[in-house]
Design an enzyme around this catalytic site. Structure first.
Site, PDB file in Angstrom:
ATOM      1  N   THR A 328       0.850  -1.193   0.000  1.00 17.24           N
ATOM      2  CA  THR A 328       0.000   0.000   0.000  1.00 17.24           C
ATOM      3  C   THR A 328       0.881   1.237   0.000  1.00 17.24           C
ATOM      4  O   THR A 328       1.909   1.277   0.670  1.00 17.24           O
ATOM      5  CB  THR A 328      -0.958   0.006   1.214  1.00 17.24           C
ATOM      6  OG1 THR A 328      -1.798   1.170   1.144  1.00 17.24           O
ATOM      7  CG2 THR A 328      -0.205   0.015   2.528  1.00 17.24           C
ATOM      8  N   HIS A 380       2.533 -11.291  14.423  1.00 21.39           N
ATOM      9  CA  HIS A 380       3.625 -11.811  15.258  1.00 21.39           C
ATOM     10  C   HIS A 380       3.404 -13.277  15.638  1.00 21.39           C
ATOM     11  O   HIS A 380       4.323 -13.946  16.126  1.00 21.39           O
ATOM     12  CB  HIS A 380       3.742 -10.954  16.524  1.00 21.39           C
ATOM     13  CG  HIS A 380       5.124 -10.859  17.061  1.00 21.39           C
ATOM     14  ND1 HIS A 380       6.162 -11.656  16.619  1.00 21.39           N
ATOM     15  CD2 HIS A 380       5.667 -10.075  18.026  1.00 21.39           C
ATOM     16  CE1 HIS A 380       7.271 -11.368  17.283  1.00 21.39           C
ATOM     17  NE2 HIS A 380       6.997 -10.404  18.144  1.00 21.39           N
TER      18      HIS A 380
END
Length: 409
Positions: A328, A380
């Site tokens: 993006t 994560h």
């Protein structure tokens, strides 16, 4: 008699909203003719009539939510005789109420101001029937698009629109309309909000940053862009460099190109790169398929084609599904730094930002260089800090030595 039903567009789409009716009750329709536009959370779809005849009933108004398989209109054989009024449909589940009867035909006029007005086909038709100049209509849509409701309300006192009967009463919040403008969220905006919130709530999202010196990329692009255009017919932009760098880094750090499915990690062995595109209705992420197999010109052409389809509202479900990683670019709007939110079930997203000249250390001396901050937001649960930092460092090194990207493409 032929029933017009909401078609099954994709397994993940179960409902949509009526965006606009192109035909009204009493109109003649041909087999295969586009009669209504359906807005879903992914794309807008044009629904056609499978039979020729006269549109005798409209069973869902603009803005109504409709389910896949639901009957929304009826077409009967004939040449356009006066339509019978729509009768209530008795069913186990509540059916949408019939739309209001059409306004009587009036002299036809076009816009007289010389300015092209953005308006739905239904709004244009109603304006011609009522003899109204579209340029004089005040739209509610903040983007300036004129819809049927705006034309119908033109020149009259504001009236309350009858809302469908709710399953349960909702709390009413008093709004001072002189201080607050209220607008209904589009289905796509509702879906964007829902999915972004789901990502935030269902992942262990973390963002790491680095910066890249764009000197060499900009110099190479400046030297080669004319030759590149002459030989390929494509413009050489920055996105092809970033896409190539991302693919190389994903091959080195495969968990960045993965996703969690239940209690499994699925490592994708393909490189379908989503490229976020801003449209009037919100952000969409069309996908460049097999980016690892494309050269620079093919990537540039793919991105340009997808961006045009997004602006023209021509993206299909196949253009939007199945991406493994997303890029993006907030820099096109002037963003210096951000923490992008991951797209769907993907494990990571790369954020590009504005290029700004800043003093940096180069070989022990301070130099002014065109710098860009890069942000990698990642899950994560799948990706450890070592891989996220290593991935971003690889992208940085490749962009600062862009000849390597050209040689390896």
């Amino acid at each position: 008699m032929a029933e017009i039903k909401v078609p099954e567009l994709a397994e993940s789409i179960t409902e949509g909203s009526i965006a606009q009716w192109v035909k009204k009750v009493g109109d003649r329709v041909e087999k295969g003719e586009f009669i209504v536009e359906l807005e879903t959370d992914k794309v807008n779809a044009e629904i056609i009539s499978e039979e020729a005849g006269v549109l005798t009933q409209i069973l869902a108004g603009e803005g109504d939510t409709v389910l896949v398989g639901q009957v929304i209109a009826v077409v009967e054989a004939g040449e356009g005789a006066a339509p019978a009024p729509a009768a209530p449909v008795e069913a186990a589940a509540p059916a949408p109420q019939a739309a209001p009867a059409p306004v009587a035909t009036a002299p036809v006029v076009e816009e007289t101001s010389g300015e092209r007005v953005i308006a739905s086909p239904a709004a244009r038709k109603l304006a011609r029937e009522k003899g109204i100049d579209l340029a004089a209509v005040s739209p509610v849509d903040p983007q300036g698009r004129v819809r049927v409701q705006d034309v119908a309300a033109h020149g009259t006192a504001p009236v309350a629109v009858a809302a469908p009967v709710a399953a349960a009463p909702k709390a009413v919040v008093a709004v001072d309309e002189s201080r607050v403008t209220v607008e209904k969220m589009s289905r796509r905006r509702q879906t964007i909000a829902k999915r972004l919130l789901e990502v935030k709530q269902s992942t262990a999202m973390l963002t790491t940053f680095n910066e890249v010196d764009m000197t060499n990329v900009m110099a190479l692009r400046s030297r080669k862009k004319d030759q590149f255009f002459e030989s390929t017919g494509s413009k050489l932009g920055f996105m092809s460099f970033f896409t190539k760098a991302v693919v190389a880094a994903l091959k080195k750090y495969p968990y960045v190109n993965a996703q969690i499915v239940g209690d499994e990690i699925h490592l994708n062995n393909f490189f379908d790169i989503g490229v976020a595109v801003s449209t009037e209705e919100g952000l969409v992420v069309p996908v460049v398929r097999d980016a690892d197999r494309k050269n620079f010109s093919e990537i540039e052409d793919s991105i340009a084609d997808l961006a045009k389809k997004a602006r023209d509202k021509k993206l299909g479900l196949s253009d939007l599904s199945g991406g493994s990683f997303t890029i993006t670019n907030g820099g096109v709007f002037g963003s210096l730094m951000s923490t992008p939110i991951m797209n769907g079930t993907q494990a990571a997203i790369l954020g590009m930002h504005s290029i700004k000249k800043r003093p940096v250390e180069v070989d022990g001396e301070v130099a002014i260089r065109p710098m860009m901050y890069l942000a990698l937001s990642y899950d994560h649960r799948i990706i450890d800090g070592k891989d996220s930092v290593g991935f971003l460092k690889t992208v940085k090194e490749l962009l600062e030595n862009p000849e390597d990207l050209l040689l390896n493409s």
